[in-house]
Scaffold this motif. Structure first.
Motif: not given
Length: 199
Positions: A176-179, A113-116
């Motif tokens: 999508l990943r962070k969500a 969820v940290k993302g880029c």
């Protein structure tokens, strides 16, 4: 000891003068700053957070980086350079389809969820900071260039539209990943690239 020798010895042992930053590894300092910015975001990161993580006094910090904003832009540029080089390495070392490998790398499956970092910053700051926006634009354009060169090394310009669509789809999976989307749904999203934009 001659005067010249004495002067040479003094230069080796003399400590930095007032306001002069102590010697430090800039790349390591930028990496440390990146982690703080990544974890807390720009606004929530304090100067104390940064100097502690970077191992710098306030005076050395200001002498080397001038301000939190200037440091942030340098750290972001450092992150961009490393990320683009890593993407090129993925493309050149892929055992299978290099486009698939690049899509997987850009979706950042290990990031959670940290993302880029760069995409996070574009979302948070680019609308209000032209310097950050410029770094973001250049980064995304370079990603497109790498895709285009992989798709058609002889005529990459003809592939720019497809390259932009592929990179946009891969980077979009970060949202999508962070969500909290599950991994299998993200993997399925990446597979759709072959259906929508066959290489």
């Amino acid at each position: 000891m001659t005067n010249a020798a004495r002067q040479s010895s003094d230069k080796k042992t003399r400590s930095p003068g007032p306001g002069r930053p102590r010697a430090f590894d800039e790349a390591a300092a930028l990496e440390a700053a990146l982690l703080v910015f990544w974890q807390k975001g720009f606004e929530a990161t304090s100067l104390d957070d940064l100097t502690k993580a970077m191992g710098l006094s306030r005076s050395s910090f200001y002498a080397a980086f001038e301000s939190k904003q200037a440091l942030f832009r340098r750290a972001l540029s450092h992150y961009s350079r490393n990320g683009l080089q890593n993407l090129k390495n993925v493309a050149h070392s892929a055992e299978g389809n290099p486009v698939d490998a690049m899509m997987q790398a850009l979706s950042n499956p290990q990031g959670g969820v940290k993302g880029c970092m760069l995409v996070n910053c574009i979302t948070e700051l680019a609308p209000h900071d032209e310097g950050v926006a410029e770094i973001g634009r250049k980064h995304l354009e370079k990603i497109e260039e790498i895709f285009a060169e992989v798709l058609d090394p002889d005529n990459p310009d003809a592939m720019r539209g497809r390259a932009r669509a592929l990179s946009s789809l891969a980077i979009g999976t970060l949202a999508l990943r962070k969500a909290g989307y599950p991994e299998d749904r993200i993997a399925d999203t990446l597979k759709q690239a072959k259906v929508i934009l066959p290489a």
